[in-house]
Design a protein around this motif. Structure first.
Motif, PDB file in Angstrom:
ATOM      1  N   ALA A 146       0.825  -1.216   0.000  1.00  0.00           N
ATOM      2  CA  ALA A 146       0.000   0.000   0.000  1.00  0.00           C
ATOM      3  C   ALA A 146       0.853   1.257   0.000  1.00  0.00           C
ATOM      4  CB  ALA A 146      -0.944  -0.010   1.199  1.00  0.00           C
ATOM      5  N   ILE A 147       1.853   1.334   0.878  1.00  0.00           N
ATOM      6  CA  ILE A 147       2.708   2.519   0.930  1.00  0.00           C
ATOM      7  C   ILE A 147       3.539   2.635  -0.339  1.00  0.00           C
ATOM      8  CG2 ILE A 147       4.487   1.287   2.228  1.00  0.00           C
ATOM      9  CD1 ILE A 147       3.680   5.047   2.327  1.00  0.00           C
ATOM     10  N   ALA A 148       3.898   1.506  -0.952  1.00  0.00           N
ATOM     11  CA  ALA A 148       4.660   1.548  -2.203  1.00  0.00           C
ATOM     12  C   ALA A 148       3.838   2.214  -3.313  1.00  0.00           C
ATOM     13  CB  ALA A 148       5.060   0.137  -2.624  1.00  0.00           C
ATOM     14  N   PHE A 149       2.575   1.827  -3.441  1.00  0.00           N
ATOM     15  CA  PHE A 149       1.720   2.432  -4.465  1.00  0.00           C
ATOM     16  C   PHE A 149       1.479   3.917  -4.187  1.00  0.00           C
ATOM     17  CE2 PHE A 149      -0.028  -1.934  -5.606  1.00  0.00           C
ATOM     18  CZ  PHE A 149       0.504  -1.909  -6.887  1.00  0.00           C
ATOM     19  N   VAL A 150       1.248   4.257  -2.924  1.00  0.00           N
ATOM     20  CA  VAL A 150       0.987   5.659  -2.590  1.00  0.00           C
ATOM     21  C   VAL A 150       2.240   6.507  -2.812  1.00  0.00           C
ATOM     22  CG1 VAL A 150       0.302   7.238  -0.743  1.00  0.00           C
ATOM     23  CG2 VAL A 150      -0.833   5.040  -0.965  1.00  0.00           C
ATOM     24  N   LEU A 169      -1.442  16.348  -1.405  1.00  0.00           N
ATOM     25  CA  LEU A 169      -1.838  15.994  -0.039  1.00  0.00           C
ATOM     26  C   LEU A 169      -3.098  15.138  -0.004  1.00  0.00           C
ATOM     27  CD1 LEU A 169      -1.179  19.337   1.918  1.00  0.00           C
ATOM     28  CD2 LEU A 169       0.351  17.391   1.509  1.00  0.00           C
ATOM     29  N   SER A 170      -3.561  14.693  -1.172  1.00  0.00           N
ATOM     30  CA  SER A 170      -4.786  13.886  -1.210  1.00  0.00           C
ATOM     31  C   SER A 170      -4.520  12.407  -1.468  1.00  0.00           C
ATOM     32  CB  SER A 170      -5.733  14.416  -2.292  1.00  0.00           C
ATOM     33  OG  SER A 170      -5.238  14.136  -3.600  1.00  0.00           O
ATOM     34  N   VAL A 171      -3.259  12.002  -1.678  1.00  0.00           N
ATOM     35  CA  VAL A 171      -3.009  10.612  -2.085  1.00  0.00           C
ATOM     36  C   VAL A 171      -3.470   9.618  -1.017  1.00  0.00           C
ATOM     37  CG1 VAL A 171      -1.146  11.071  -3.724  1.00  0.00           C
ATOM     38  CG2 VAL A 171      -0.607  10.830  -1.288  1.00  0.00           C
ATOM     39  N   GLY A 172      -3.238   9.934   0.249  1.00  0.00           N
ATOM     40  CA  GLY A 172      -3.689   9.043   1.316  1.00  0.00           C
ATOM     41  C   GLY A 172      -5.199   8.981   1.390  1.00  0.00           C
ATOM     42  N   ALA A 173      -5.850  10.117   1.168  1.00  0.00           N
ATOM     43  CA  ALA A 173      -7.311  10.161   1.203  1.00  0.00           C
ATOM     44  C   ALA A 173      -7.908   9.406   0.015  1.00  0.00           C
ATOM     45  CB  ALA A 173      -7.782  11.611   1.194  1.00  0.00           C
ATOM     46  N   VAL A 174      -7.299   9.538  -1.171  1.00  0.00           N
ATOM     47  CA  VAL A 174      -7.778   8.802  -2.347  1.00  0.00           C
ATOM     48  C   VAL A 174      -7.594   7.301  -2.138  1.00  0.00           C
ATOM     49  CG1 VAL A 174      -7.403   8.395  -4.814  1.00  0.00           C
ATOM     50  CG2 VAL A 174      -7.363  10.727  -3.918  1.00  0.00           C
ATOM     51  N   MET A 175      -6.472   6.911  -1.540  1.00  0.00           N
ATOM     52  CA  MET A 175      -6.266   5.505  -1.214  1.00  0.00           C
ATOM     53  C   MET A 175      -7.358   5.010  -0.271  1.00  0.00           C
ATOM     54  SD  MET A 175      -3.400   3.624   1.081  1.00  0.00           S
ATOM     55  CE  MET A 175      -4.479   3.994   2.488  1.00  0.00           C
ATOM     56  N   THR A 176      -7.698   5.815   0.732  1.00  0.00           N
ATOM     57  CA  THR A 176      -8.740   5.439   1.694  1.00  0.00           C
ATOM     58  C   THR A 176     -10.101   5.353   1.020  1.00  0.00           C
ATOM     59  OG1 THR A 176      -7.501   6.487   3.498  1.00  0.00           O
ATOM     60  CG2 THR A 176      -9.842   6.103   3.864  1.00  0.00           C
ATOM     61  N   LEU A 177     -10.409   6.316   0.160  1.00  0.00           N
ATOM     62  CA  LEU A 177     -11.686   6.299  -0.558  1.00  0.00           C
ATOM     63  C   LEU A 177     -11.806   5.046  -1.424  1.00  0.00           C
ATOM     64  CD1 LEU A 177     -14.302   7.504  -1.734  1.00  0.00           C
ATOM     65  CD2 LEU A 177     -12.887   8.834  -3.320  1.00  0.00           C
ATOM     66  N   ALA A 216      -7.774  20.466  -0.151  1.00  0.00           N
ATOM     67  CA  ALA A 216      -9.239  20.541  -0.183  1.00  0.00           C
ATOM     68  C   ALA A 216      -9.847  19.262  -0.755  1.00  0.00           C
ATOM     69  CB  ALA A 216      -9.665  21.744  -1.024  1.00  0.00           C
ATOM     70  N   THR A 217      -9.295  18.766  -1.863  1.00  0.00           N
ATOM     71  CA  THR A 217      -9.876  17.570  -2.474  1.00  0.00           C
ATOM     72  C   THR A 217      -9.661  16.335  -1.604  1.00  0.00           C
ATOM     73  OG1 THR A 217      -7.864  17.201  -3.773  1.00  0.00           O
ATOM     74  CG2 THR A 217      -9.633  18.463  -4.813  1.00  0.00           C
ATOM     75  N   GLY A 218      -8.588  16.336  -0.820  1.00  0.00           N
ATOM     76  CA  GLY A 218      -8.366  15.231   0.105  1.00  0.00           C
ATOM     77  C   GLY A 218      -9.473  15.159   1.149  1.00  0.00           C
ATOM     78  N   ILE A 239      -9.334   8.555   8.996  1.00  0.00           N
ATOM     79  CA  ILE A 239      -8.705   9.841   8.682  1.00  0.00           C
ATOM     80  C   ILE A 239      -7.232   9.832   9.062  1.00  0.00           C
ATOM     81  CG2 ILE A 239      -8.748  12.313   9.160  1.00  0.00           C
ATOM     82  CD1 ILE A 239     -11.740  12.066   9.687  1.00  0.00           C
ATOM     83  N   GLN A 240      -6.905   9.279  10.222  1.00  0.00           N
ATOM     84  CA  GLN A 240      -5.508   9.231  10.662  1.00  0.00           C
ATOM     85  C   GLN A 240      -4.671   8.369   9.723  1.00  0.00           C
ATOM     86  OE1 GLN A 240      -5.657   7.921  14.757  1.00  0.00           O
ATOM     87  NE2 GLN A 240      -6.002   9.999  15.516  1.00  0.00           N
ATOM     88  N   GLN A 241      -5.237   7.275   9.258  1.00  0.00           N
ATOM     89  CA  GLN A 241      -4.539   6.418   8.309  1.00  0.00           C
ATOM     90  C   GLN A 241      -4.227   7.179   7.030  1.00  0.00           C
ATOM     91  OE1 GLN A 241      -5.788   2.142   6.895  1.00  0.00           O
ATOM     92  NE2 GLN A 241      -6.781   3.583   5.515  1.00  0.00           N
ATOM     93  N   ALA A 242      -5.189   7.937   6.528  1.00  0.00           N
ATOM     94  CA  ALA A 242      -4.992   8.705   5.299  1.00  0.00           C
ATOM     95  C   ALA A 242      -3.862   9.712   5.467  1.00  0.00           C
ATOM     96  CB  ALA A 242      -6.289   9.406   4.909  1.00  0.00           C
ATOM     97  N   GLY A 243      -3.856  10.412   6.597  1.00  0.00           N
ATOM     98  CA  GLY A 243      -2.803  11.390   6.850  1.00  0.00           C
ATOM     99  C   GLY A 243      -1.434  10.750   6.978  1.00  0.00           C
ATOM    100  N   ALA A 244      -1.379   9.609   7.653  1.00  0.00           N
ATOM    101  CA  ALA A 244      -0.097   8.915   7.837  1.00  0.00           C
ATOM    102  C   ALA A 244       0.463   8.438   6.503  1.00  0.00           C
ATOM    103  CB  ALA A 244      -0.282   7.736   8.789  1.00  0.00           C
ATOM    104  N   TYR A 245      -0.396   7.906   5.637  1.00  0.00           N
ATOM    105  CA  TYR A 245       0.073   7.427   4.338  1.00  0.00           C
ATOM    106  C   TYR A 245       0.556   8.592   3.469  1.00  0.00           C
ATOM    107  CZ  TYR A 245      -0.976   2.434   4.464  1.00  0.00           C
ATOM    108  OH  TYR A 245      -0.948   1.093   4.735  1.00  0.00           O
TER     109      TYR A 245
END
Length: 349
Positions: free
Chosen positions: A53-57, A72-80, A131-133, A264-270
């Motif tokens: 997962a971290i490799a793709f992000v 700053l949205s890559v973690g959020a897009v991964m979560t979505l 914003a999009t994240g 949300i915390q996971q998205a930010g960490a990634y």
């Protein structure tokens, strides 16, 4: 002499990438020496599952960084996309395939939206994607208010284990016992998936006119514009591909955990770890230098460091401190080349 000179020149031009590869080899080899079970297929499968997962992000983050910005949205897009996949990856093979395609299209569409906002809205990537994240996280919470979901059991088992398990689950290559498959039977499937995406998606993109334009924009956008390169197309393509790669991470996370979680915390960490992996992999935050393969090694370095925490039984309270020191050293090393040159154009020669 020409061969030696060529190698020396390549090393000078790709010092960050070469350092990342060497550092990973040293850290991973030492880790396996120290591991109580030594190097084994089971350990390799576990490690690769934790890294995908971290490799793709990290690969997704590479594209906007090459342009000279941050996403700053890559973690959020991964979560979505993780939440989307947890709703779609079950049923008949055709339904599962459709679910995979829809998940990847969701990420790509989100990346396309980011690119259009940056290009036509003329907003800095770091502001636009902040914003999009938030929008992506909001959509993830609508889809998956609580952790859960359903993923096909065979798919989850086959793609998170060895090549033998993949063949055995789906009944090809004589159930994994074919003579030609035996040399590859213990290879973790997650490793193959990451390499497949890297060489089928990233490498052709980098060699294309659009990919070369991305590097030109990061090096000197004004010069790229005056050269008649497709600036807008390259920026939109870079963000779209970044969204696709982030979706690959979310898709695999759903397959690995058999669930979705709008954390949300996971998205930010990634997102933060993806930036660190990009720097560790030798990509310049100034843009125009580096690549997704280097970021892949940067992500693996981050994960290997976390593996050491387990086998060395390091106090959890000290782990963030150690990670912070390592990342600070990595960023400092990346900035050293910038500080020691008198002419910034030398960075791109």
């Amino acid at each position: 002499m020409k061969g030696k000179a060529g190698i020396r020149r390549w090393l000078l031009q790709n010092l960050g990438f070469a350092t990342a590869v060497l550092l990973f080899i040293v850290l991973f080899a030492t880790y396996n020496v120290l591991h109580p079970r030594g190097f084994s297929s089971a350990v390799a499968i576990q490690n690769s599952n934790e890294t995908v997962a971290i490799a793709f992000v990290a690969m997704a983050q590479t594209l906007p960084v090459l342009l000279g910005g941050l996403d700053l949205s890559v973690g959020a897009v991964m979560t979505l996309t993780n939440c989307v996949a947890s709703e779609l990856l079950y049923g008949s093979p055709a339904q599962i395939l459709l679910g995979v395609l829809l998940t990847l299209m969701t990420g790509a569409a989100f990346g396309l939206m980011n690119g259009c906002i940056v290009v036509y809205g003329r907003i800095q990537p770091i502001i636009a994607t902040l914003a999009t994240g938030a929008i992506a996280i909001g959509l993830a919470l609508l889809i998956r208010p609580k952790p859960g979901g359903k993923v096909d059991d065979d798919l989850s088992w086959a793609l998170t284990n060895s090549v033998y398990d993949l063949a055995d689950t789906y009944g090809f290559a004589d159930g994994g016992n074919a003579w030609w498959l035996r040399p590859f039977a213990d290879i973790p499937v997650p490793v193959i998936l990451v390499l497949l995406v890297a060489f089928v998606v990233w490498v052709p993109f980098r060699r294309s006119v659009t990919g070369r334009t991305v590097y030109a924009i990061g090096s000197a956008e004004g010069a790229a514009y005056m050269s008649g390169l497709p600036i807008h197309r390259a920026k939109i393509a870079a963000f779209t591909l970044g969204g696709f790669l982030a979706a690959c991470g979310g898709l695999y996370l759903a397959i690995q955990t058999s669930s979705g979680n709008a954390d949300i915390q996971q998205a930010g960490a990634y997102t933060l770890n993806s930036i660190a992996a990009v720097v560790l992999g030798g990509t310049s935050l100034l843009g125009g230098v580096g690549g997704a393969i280097g970021s892949l090694f940067g992500a693996m370095i981050l994960r290997v460091i976390s593996f050491y925490f387990r086998i060395l039984d390091i106090d959890p309270l000290l782990q963030p401190l150690i990670e912070g020191v390592v990342l600070l050293l990595a960023v400092s090393f990346g900035a050293f080349r910038t500080l020691r040159v008198k002419n910034q154009l030398d960075l791109f020669r």
